[in-house]
Design an enzyme around this catalytic site. Structure first.
Site, short mmCIF file in Angstrom:
data_model
loop_
_atom_site.label_atom_id
_atom_site.label_comp_id
_atom_site.label_asym_id
_atom_site.label_seq_id
_atom_site.Cartn_x
_atom_site.Cartn_y
_atom_site.Cartn_z
N HIS A 63 11.54 13.57 38.01
CA HIS A 63 11.60 14.51 39.44
C HIS A 63 11.24 15.86 39.02
CE1 HIS A 63 14.95 11.85 41.43
NE2 HIS A 63 13.76 10.96 40.90
N GLU A 65 12.69 18.76 39.44
CA GLU A 65 13.47 19.63 38.95
C GLU A 65 13.74 19.20 37.48
OE1 GLU A 65 15.11 18.90 43.14
OE2 GLU A 65 13.99 17.89 41.64
N CYS A 94 18.79 15.81 43.86
CA CYS A 94 19.30 14.40 43.84
C CYS A 94 20.75 14.60 42.93
CB CYS A 94 18.54 13.17 43.61
SG CYS A 94 17.99 13.22 42.01
N CYS A 97 19.12 15.40 39.31
CA CYS A 97 18.73 16.51 39.17
C CYS A 97 19.77 17.55 39.25
CB CYS A 97 17.75 16.92 39.94
SG CYS A 97 16.17 16.03 40.01
#
Length: 167
Positions: A63, A65, A94, A97
């Protein structure tokens, strides 16, 4: 659905969140899910920029992040330095993250589109669903303060998602 009101940003936060949103478009052009992130120090130095690269590298944890936080690790920054940093994310972090933000000790989060609005784009496919837990819930469980601002620039942050998810 319990949609959050849009947060107004100052010039600095707006500028950096727009850069993260720009990375979300780059991610989509590269065949990934459309998310971008940028981490900025308290002194206004860009520490890391990243996009979601999950499809490119076949890594479900890639992801935006996570990629930005991993880039920070290679720079050798301390948790004390990161406590004053802000991570800008085109979408609400999420659970994974948010946990990484907690573990890195980044002290501030500014995000674009929130998880509730993202779910409308994702649909009901099991391979696109998320854990329905807000990043704020994760941050509230932290023993150190993590300021969380968002959703913000919702229309701009949403633009990369139109048509990007499987029906």
């Amino acid at each position: 659905m319990n949609l959050l009101a849009e947060t107004e940003l100052d010039e600095r936060d707006g500028r950096y969140l727009r850069k993260a949103i720009g990375w979300s478009h780059a991610a989509r052009r590269r065949g990934n899910r459309p998310f971008g992130s940028i981490i900025v120090s308290a002194g206004n130095e860009v520490l890391a920029e990243a996009w979601n690269s999950n499809a490119e590298i076949a890594d479900c944890t890639a992801h935006a992040e996570m990629n930005a936080i991993r880039a920070l690790a290679r720079r050798g920054l301390t948790r004390e330095q990161l406590a004053g940093a802000t991570i800008y994310a085109s979408g609400e972090p999420c659970v994974m993250c948010a946990g990484a933000i907690f573990w890195s000790a980044i002290g501030r989060v500014v995000f674009g589109i929130d998880a509730e609005r993202l779910r409308a784009y994702r649909g009901e496919r099991s391979d696109q669903r998320d854990a329905e837990l807000s990043c704020r819930d994760v941050f509230r469980a932290s023993p150190h303060a993590i300021e969380c601002i968002g959703p913000a620039l919702i229309d701009e942050a949403s633009a990369a998602h139109g048509g990007a998810w499987k029906a």
